[in-house]
Design a protein around this motif. Structure first.
Motif, PDB file in Angstrom:
ATOM      1  N   PRO A   1     -22.163 -63.923  44.642  1.00 50.63           N
ATOM      2  CA  PRO A   1     -23.509 -64.458  44.370  1.00 50.63           C
ATOM      3  C   PRO A   1     -24.594 -63.540  44.918  1.00 50.63           C
ATOM      4  CG  PRO A   1     -22.060 -66.162  45.259  1.00 50.63           C
ATOM      5  CD  PRO A   1     -21.332 -64.860  45.407  1.00 50.63           C
ATOM      6  N   LEU A   2     -25.674 -63.444  44.168  1.00 51.94           N
ATOM      7  CA  LEU A   2     -26.767 -62.568  44.588  1.00 51.94           C
ATOM      8  C   LEU A   2     -27.308 -62.977  45.954  1.00 51.94           C
ATOM      9  CD1 LEU A   2     -28.611 -60.207  43.891  1.00 51.94           C
ATOM     10  CD2 LEU A   2     -30.134 -61.816  42.722  1.00 51.94           C
ATOM     11  N   ALA A   3     -27.324 -64.265  46.237  1.00 50.44           N
ATOM     12  CA  ALA A   3     -27.821 -64.727  47.542  1.00 50.44           C
ATOM     13  C   ALA A   3     -27.010 -64.129  48.686  1.00 50.44           C
ATOM     14  CB  ALA A   3     -27.772 -66.249  47.600  1.00 50.44           C
ATOM     15  N   VAL A   4     -25.693 -64.002  48.488  1.00 49.15           N
ATOM     16  CA  VAL A   4     -24.835 -63.387  49.503  1.00 49.15           C
ATOM     17  C   VAL A   4     -25.066 -61.884  49.545  1.00 49.15           C
ATOM     18  CG1 VAL A   4     -22.436 -62.921  50.160  1.00 49.15           C
ATOM     19  CG2 VAL A   4     -23.092 -65.205  49.327  1.00 49.15           C
ATOM     20  N   LEU A   5     -25.116 -61.273  48.365  1.00 54.85           N
ATOM     21  CA  LEU A   5     -25.287 -59.821  48.295  1.00 54.85           C
ATOM     22  C   LEU A   5     -26.604 -59.386  48.940  1.00 54.85           C
ATOM     23  CD1 LEU A   5     -23.814 -57.330  47.095  1.00 54.85           C
ATOM     24  CD2 LEU A   5     -25.286 -57.590  45.087  1.00 54.85           C
ATOM     25  N   ARG A   6     -27.661 -60.182  48.736  1.00 56.95           N
ATOM     26  CA  ARG A   6     -28.970 -59.843  49.302  1.00 56.95           C
ATOM     27  C   ARG A   6     -28.917 -59.712  50.827  1.00 56.95           C
ATOM     28  NH1 ARG A   6     -32.459 -63.937  45.503  1.00 56.95           N
ATOM     29  NH2 ARG A   6     -33.459 -62.380  44.174  1.00 56.95           N
ATOM     30  N   ARG A   7     -28.101 -60.524  51.468  1.00 59.69           N
ATOM     31  CA  ARG A   7     -28.019 -60.512  52.934  1.00 59.69           C
ATOM     32  C   ARG A   7     -27.350 -59.245  53.464  1.00 59.69           C
ATOM     33  NH1 ARG A   7     -25.948 -66.723  54.135  1.00 59.69           N
ATOM     34  NH2 ARG A   7     -27.589 -67.778  52.937  1.00 59.69           N
ATOM     35  N   HIS A   8     -26.596 -58.556  52.582  1.00 60.20           N
ATOM     36  CA  HIS A   8     -25.807 -57.412  53.055  1.00 60.20           C
ATOM     37  C   HIS A   8     -26.117 -56.122  52.316  1.00 60.20           C
ATOM     38  CE1 HIS A   8     -23.299 -60.075  55.543  1.00 60.20           C
ATOM     39  NE2 HIS A   8     -23.429 -60.935  54.549  1.00 60.20           N
TER      40      HIS A   8
ATOM     41  N   LEU B   1     -17.551 -56.602  49.574  1.00 57.04           N
ATOM     42  CA  LEU B   1     -17.780 -57.790  48.748  1.00 57.04           C
ATOM     43  C   LEU B   1     -17.353 -57.552  47.302  1.00 57.04           C
ATOM     44  CD1 LEU B   1     -21.266 -58.908  50.111  1.00 57.04           C
ATOM     45  CD2 LEU B   1     -19.172 -60.295  50.126  1.00 57.04           C
ATOM     46  N   LEU B   2     -17.768 -56.438  46.732  1.00 57.97           N
ATOM     47  CA  LEU B   2     -17.474 -56.176  45.316  1.00 57.97           C
ATOM     48  C   LEU B   2     -15.995 -55.908  45.081  1.00 57.97           C
ATOM     49  CD1 LEU B   2     -20.527 -53.940  44.311  1.00 57.97           C
ATOM     50  CD2 LEU B   2     -20.127 -56.323  43.695  1.00 57.97           C
ATOM     51  N   PHE B   3     -15.409 -54.987  45.851  1.00 56.71           N
ATOM     52  CA  PHE B   3     -14.013 -54.618  45.603  1.00 56.71           C
ATOM     53  C   PHE B   3     -13.050 -55.731  46.039  1.00 56.71           C
ATOM     54  CE2 PHE B   3     -15.958 -50.475  45.225  1.00 56.71           C
ATOM     55  CZ  PHE B   3     -15.233 -49.913  44.194  1.00 56.71           C
ATOM     56  N   GLY B   4     -13.415 -56.464  47.105  1.00 57.60           N
ATOM     57  CA  GLY B   4     -12.564 -57.561  47.528  1.00 57.60           C
ATOM     58  C   GLY B   4     -12.558 -58.681  46.514  1.00 57.60           C
ATOM     59  N   GLN B   5     -13.745 -59.086  46.023  1.00 55.85           N
ATOM     60  CA  GLN B   5     -13.825 -60.164  45.038  1.00 55.85           C
ATOM     61  C   GLN B   5     -13.287 -59.744  43.681  1.00 55.85           C
ATOM     62  OE1 GLN B   5     -14.098 -62.682  47.222  1.00 55.85           O
ATOM     63  NE2 GLN B   5     -15.279 -63.733  45.642  1.00 55.85           N
ATOM     64  N   ALA B   6     -13.245 -58.435  43.440  1.00 53.45           N
ATOM     65  CA  ALA B   6     -12.675 -57.936  42.180  1.00 53.45           C
ATOM     66  C   ALA B   6     -11.151 -57.912  42.213  1.00 53.45           C
ATOM     67  CB  ALA B   6     -13.197 -56.537  41.887  1.00 53.45           C
ATOM     68  N   GLY B   7     -10.562 -58.069  43.404  1.00 48.11           N
ATOM     69  CA  GLY B   7      -9.102 -58.072  43.526  1.00 48.11           C
ATOM     70  C   GLY B   7      -8.488 -56.707  43.707  1.00 48.11           C
ATOM     71  N   PHE B   8      -9.312 -55.690  44.052  1.00 47.66           N
ATOM     72  CA  PHE B   8      -8.796 -54.325  44.165  1.00 47.66           C
ATOM     73  C   PHE B   8      -8.301 -53.964  45.568  1.00 47.66           C
ATOM     74  CE2 PHE B   8     -11.797 -53.395  40.487  1.00 47.66           C
ATOM     75  CZ  PHE B   8     -10.769 -53.369  39.550  1.00 47.66           C
TER      76      PHE B   8
END
Length: 432
Positions: A205-212, A222-229
Motif C-alpha cells: 500500500p502507498l501509505a506504507v511505502l510513503r513511510r519508508h 517491501l517490493l521484492f518481499g511482497q512480490a515473492g522473490f
C-alpha cells in the motif's frame, strides 16, 4: 447478415421506401429514424413515425428475425413498451408489449438494395484475421478519410484509458498520488506482467511505502518481499543482499501485517521475455524510481516535455539490479531504455493527464495532452506494420496508437459499418 447491418440501414435509411408498409399492411412514413441508444433498452430513441393515420413518437427496436423479440424477453420488459416500430430482417412472428398490445413490424429484407448488401458482405465475411477486410479497396478511399478515422480511433483509445484511470481514482478514494502509483506499477509490467504488478501495488500500500521511501533498502525489501522473490533456493542461499532484504521484509511484513497479500514467485511471467524484461529487473527499476521520485503525480502531471518525462522514468537503479536479472543470478542488465519510457509516457502519462483534465473541468486541454504522442517515435509490431504496408500514415506514436485502436475495435471484430472507411465503401462502390 448481422444485426449491426440492419442498424446501419435503418440509421441512414438505405432501403427502398416505395409503398412502405408494416407486416399488417399499414402505410409507414419515417419522419425521424431516432438516434442510437448506447445504454440498455431499445436500439433507437426519439423516433417519429406516421403509421396509418396516426403519428407516433417513441423507440425503434431492431432484430434479424421478429421472433428474437421473445428470445430476448422484451415482452416482459417495461423498457420496451415505448417501442413504436419493430424493424426486422424477416417477419416470422407478431410481437407485443407487456400489456399485450401488438407492435407494428417492418421487414427490411425485401427492401434491401442488393449492391449495398453485397458490398457489406464482401467486407465482413472476408476470411482470416491476417489482413483487413477492406484491403483490396483501400485505393478507393481518400487519404483524409483514413487519417480522420485513425485520429478518431486514437481519441477513443485515450478516452477509454482515461476512463480506466478515473475508475481507479474513484476506487482509491479520489487520491491522485495513489492513482499515479497504481497506474505506474501496472504499466511497468509492459503487458506480460501488468496483472501481477497491479496486484503488487495493492500488496504494498502507498501509505506504507510513503513511510519508508527515504530508505532505499526498505523500499526494495517491501517490493521484492511482497512480490515473492525473496525465497531461499540454490542461487539465493548464499546471496547476502537477498538474505538482508529477506530479514528486513520479515520485520516490515509483520509490522504492517502484509503477508496475506504477498504474491508467489510462480505468478510472474518469464515466457518469451528477454532478460532485460524479467520481472525482478523491472521491479528493481521501480524501486529506484519510487525511492528517488517522492511525488509521482505532480511530476507526471507537470513535466513539460517528452525528454523531461524520459529523465523522470530513468531514475538510478539499485546497484544489485544493475548486475542481476534474477535474485542470486548475476548478469549485466541494461538501463530502462527509451522505448520503454516512451511506452510509459503513452500508457500512463497521457491517460492520467486526460483523466485529471476532465476531473478539473479542463476538457479543452485533452487535444494538447494527446499531442504528446506526436512527439514520440512510432511503435512497430505486426499490426502497425500491416497498416503501414497498406498505405496508412505511421510516423509517430500517435499514429501507432490510432492504428492499434483501429485494429482492436473495428477491423478485428469486423465493425466495418462503424468505421468511416468501411461505411464509405458500403455506401458507394467508387469513391475516388
Amino acid at each position: 447478415m448481422r444485426e449491426d447491418f440492419l442498424h446501419y440501414i435503418w440509421q441512414h435509411q438505405y432501403f427502398d421506401k416505395v409503398d412502405l408498409r408494416t407486416a399488417a399492411g399499414e402505410e409507414i412514413q419515417v419522419l425521424r429514424p431516432g438516434y442510437r441508444n448506447a445504454d440498455a433498452g431499445p436500439d433507437f430513441l426519439n423516433a417519429r413515425l406516421r403509421v396509418g393515420e396516426v403519428e407516433w413518437n417513441g423507440a425503434v427496436e431492431i432484430h434479424l428475425r421478429a421472433s428474437d423479440w421473445a428470445r430476448h424477453n422484451h415482452q416482459t420488459d417495461p423498457k420496451y413498451d415505448q417501442v413504436i416500430l419493430h424493424v426486422v430482417g424477416s417477419h416470422d412472428a407478431d410481437v407485443a408489449r407487456t400489456n399485450g398490445s401488438i407492435i407494428p413490424t417492418l421487414a427490411l429484407q425485401p427492401r434491401l438494395l442488393p449492391e449495398l448488401l453485397g458490398r457489406y458482405q464482401a467486407l465482413v465475411e472476408t476470411p482470416g484475421p491476417a489482413t483487413l477486410p477492406c484491403a483490396p479497396l483501400l485505393h478507393l478511399i481518400p487519404e483524409i478519410t483514413k487519417t480522420m478515422m485513425t485520429e478518431r480511433a486514437l481519441l477513443e483509445r485515450v478516452e477509454r484509458k482515461a476512463d480506466a484511470v478515473m475508475a481507479l481514482h474513484q476506487h482509491l478514494g479520489q487520491d491522485w498520488e495513489a492513482t499515479a502509483y497504481h497506474a505506474l506499477m501496472a504499466a511497468f509490467g509492459f503487458q506480460k506482467n501488468s496483472e501481477p504488478l497491479a496486484r503488487l501495488a495493492k500488496a504494498v500500500p502507498l501509505a506504507v511505502l510513503r513511510r519508508h521511501r527515504h530508505d532505499q533498502r526498505q523500499v526494495e525489501a517491501l517490493l521484492f518481499g511482497q512480490a515473492g522473490f525473496l525465497t531461499d533456493n540454490e542461487e539465493t542461499s548464499g546471496d547476502e543482499y537477498i538474505q538482508d532484504l529477506k530479514r528486513e521484509h520479515a520485520f516490515l511484513s509483520h509490522k504492517y501485517q502484509l503477508q496475506p497479500t504477498a504474491l508467489q514467485v510462480h505468478e510472474w511471467n518469464y515466457l518469451r521475455l528477454r532478460p532485460a524484461n524479467f520481472p525482478p529487473v523491472r521491479l528493481g527499476q521501480l524501486a529506484g524510481l519510487l525511492h528517488a521520485r517522492p511525488s509521482l503525480f505532480e511530476a507526471l502531471l507537470t513535466a513539460g516535455s517528452v525528454r523531461a518525462l524520459s529523465e523522470f522514468f530513468q531514475a538510478p537503479v539499485p546497484a544489485y539490479w544493475r548486475t542481476h536479472y534474477r535474485p542470486g543470478r548475476p548478469g549485466k542488465v541494461p538501463a530502462l531504455g527509451k522505448s520503454s519510457t516512451d511506452l510509459l509516457t503513452a500508457n500512463v502519462v497521457v491517460p492520467l493527464r486526460v483523466a485529471y483534465a476532465r476531473h478539473v473541468g479542463q476538457a479543452a486541454l485533452v487535444e494538447t495532452i494527446v499531442a504528446l504522442l506526436s512527439e514520440l517515435p512510432a511503435e512497430h509490431n505486426q499490426f502497425t506494420d500491416m497498416y503501414e504496408s497498406l498505405g496508412f500514415t505511421h510516423r509517430t506514436a500517435a499514429d501507432s496508437q490510432g492504428l492499434l485502436a483501429l485494429h482492436k475495435n473495428y477491423c478485428g471484430p469486423r465493425r466495418c459499418l462503424q468505421c468511416a472507411i468501411g461505411s464509405r465503401l458500403v455506401q458507394q462502390p467508387r469513391v475516388a
